[in-house]
Scaffold this motif. Structure first.
Motif: not given
Length: 108
Positions: A83-108
């Motif tokens: 619910d925190k988009f970078e900006r409002k979606l335009r009328e001609d836009e939609e979200i078509t790709i969503v990725t979910v992945k296990l996150y690992h912090r990088k050391a260095f």
């Protein structure tokens, strides 16, 4: 020490997987992301996952880092709201790709 730690992390990545990612209830300001996490390890507890959403123009519109409680040797379904988009979606836009992945912090 360091080699063993890196080897363990790579093994963990292969045994904790995200499957069946889809979305519902898209508005110009938010979207529900539904996904399943399969944990084939004996480890349990909170793990960080990174969710990213892209528009049909390939623009990254939202990211969210969430901590998810996973059980050992299980498959669990989760619903998270972006619910925190970078900006409002335009009328001609939609979200078509969503990725979910296990996150690992990088050391260095």
């Amino acid at each position: 020490g360091i080699w063993w730690h890196n080897s363990y992390r790579k093994n963990e990545l292969n045994k904790i997987t995200v499957t069946r990612v889809f979305t519902e209830n898209q508005t110009p300001f938010s979207i529900d992301v539904i996904f399943e996490v399969k944990n084939e390890t004996l480890q349990y507890g909170k793990k960080p996952f990174l969710i990213e959403a892209y528009t049909n123009n390939g623009v990254l519109i939202a990211t969210k880092l969430v901590n998810i409680e996973i059980q050992s040797k299980s498959t669990t379904r989760f619903v998270k709201v972006l619910d925190k988009f970078e900006r409002k979606l335009r009328e001609d836009e939609e979200i078509t790709i969503v990725t979910v992945k296990l996150y690992h912090r990088k050391a260095f």
